[in-house]
Scaffold this motif. Structure first.
Motif, PDB file in Angstrom:
ATOM      1  N   LYS A  22       0.835  -1.207   0.000  1.00 13.67           N
ATOM      2  CA  LYS A  22       0.000   0.000   0.000  1.00 13.67           C
ATOM      3  C   LYS A  22       0.871   1.259   0.000  1.00 13.67           C
ATOM      4  O   LYS A  22       0.568   2.224  -0.705  1.00 13.67           O
ATOM      5  N   ALA A  23       1.940   1.241   0.780  1.00  9.95           N
ATOM      6  CA  ALA A  23       2.836   2.405   0.828  1.00  9.95           C
ATOM      7  C   ALA A  23       3.527   2.611  -0.521  1.00  9.95           C
ATOM      8  O   ALA A  23       3.623   3.747  -1.002  1.00  9.95           O
ATOM      9  N   LEU A  24       3.994   1.535  -1.145  1.00  7.81           N
ATOM     10  CA  LEU A  24       4.634   1.678  -2.450  1.00  7.81           C
ATOM     11  C   LEU A  24       3.626   2.139  -3.497  1.00  7.81           C
ATOM     12  O   LEU A  24       3.924   3.024  -4.300  1.00  7.81           O
ATOM     13  N   SER A  25       2.428   1.570  -3.489  1.00  3.49           N
ATOM     14  CA  SER A  25       1.389   1.998  -4.432  1.00  3.49           C
ATOM     15  C   SER A  25       1.108   3.484  -4.299  1.00  3.49           C
ATOM     16  O   SER A  25       1.009   4.203  -5.300  1.00  3.49           O
ATOM     17  N   ALA A  26       0.990   3.959  -3.071  1.00  2.00           N
ATOM     18  CA  ALA A  26       0.727   5.383  -2.835  1.00  2.00           C
ATOM     19  C   ALA A  26       1.879   6.233  -3.371  1.00  2.00           C
ATOM     20  O   ALA A  26       1.642   7.270  -4.010  1.00  2.00           O
ATOM     21  N   VAL A  35      -1.396   2.456 -10.835  1.00  2.00           N
ATOM     22  CA  VAL A  35      -0.885   1.230 -10.228  1.00  2.00           C
ATOM     23  C   VAL A  35      -1.991   0.190 -10.197  1.00  2.00           C
ATOM     24  O   VAL A  35      -3.100   0.456  -9.737  1.00  2.00           O
ATOM     25  N   ILE A  36      -1.657  -0.984 -10.709  1.00  2.00           N
ATOM     26  CA  ILE A  36      -2.553  -2.134 -10.638  1.00  2.00           C
ATOM     27  C   ILE A  36      -1.926  -3.090  -9.642  1.00  2.00           C
ATOM     28  O   ILE A  36      -0.869  -3.665  -9.889  1.00  2.00           O
ATOM     29  N   ASP A  40      -5.847  -4.584  -4.582  1.00  7.22           N
ATOM     30  CA  ASP A  40      -6.927  -3.630  -4.860  1.00  7.22           C
ATOM     31  C   ASP A  40      -7.940  -4.157  -5.874  1.00  7.22           C
ATOM     32  O   ASP A  40      -8.979  -3.545  -6.073  1.00  7.22           O
ATOM     33  N   LEU A  41      -7.615  -5.257  -6.554  1.00  7.08           N
ATOM     34  CA  LEU A  41      -8.440  -5.693  -7.682  1.00  7.08           C
ATOM     35  C   LEU A  41      -9.704  -6.439  -7.283  1.00  7.08           C
ATOM     36  O   LEU A  41     -10.722  -6.336  -7.967  1.00  7.08           O
TER      37      LEU A  41
END
Length: 148
Positions: A22-26, A35-36, A40-41
């Motif tokens: 989550k931190a990297l996606s943000a 970001v996929i 989250d999918l």
């Protein structure tokens, strides 16, 4: 800077893994990228409602996510690369997508003293980095494609 659609691969089975992703996606989204991330999918409810078809749902959803992407970022921590992550890397490689591995784990995990991870995984990577800052900086410079 060009903006990419990034498929973020890696294990997501523990709270620590989920928090890291989550931190990297943000961070990647803050840099302007789409970001996929498998986390989250699909919701837990969707997976439960799929019943016996849950595996097929997860597989197809993740595969289509890779197909929509312009590159893959894969977390390679642990004594061995997660099996789902290994498949995602191989599939992306076969599709000709750039793959950036990130390994924050200091332990040795390859077959030789010069390896960082399994040779079959390392051979698929456009680059292998040790921290998120380096990854973001590489993406700012532009994608590096695999040499096939």
């Amino acid at each position: 800077m060009e903006k990419y659609t990034i498929y973020q691969a890696g294990p997501l089975f523990t709270e620590a893994e989920q928090a890291w992703h989550k931190a990297l996606s943000a961070r990647l989204r803050d840099a302007g990228h789409e970001v996929i991330w498998p986390g989250d999918l699909l919701t837990d409810e969707q997976i439960q409602n799929a019943g016996a078809n849950a595996s097929a749902l997860i597989f197809d959803t993740c595969r289509l996510g890779i197909e929509r992407s312009t590159c893959v970022v894969a977390l390679l921590d642990g004594t061995q690369v997660d099996d789902g992550t290994a498949w995602e890397i191989g599939y992306a490689y076969a599709k000709g997508l750039p793959i950036y591995g990130i390994r924050t784990d200091f332990r040795h995990a390859g077959e030789t003293r010069h390896s960082t991870v399994n040779s079959m995984i390392e051979g698929c990577l456009s680059r292998l980095v040790r921290d998120c800052e380096t990854l973001v900086a590489l993406l700012e410079k532009g994608l590096e494609y695999n040499k096939k």
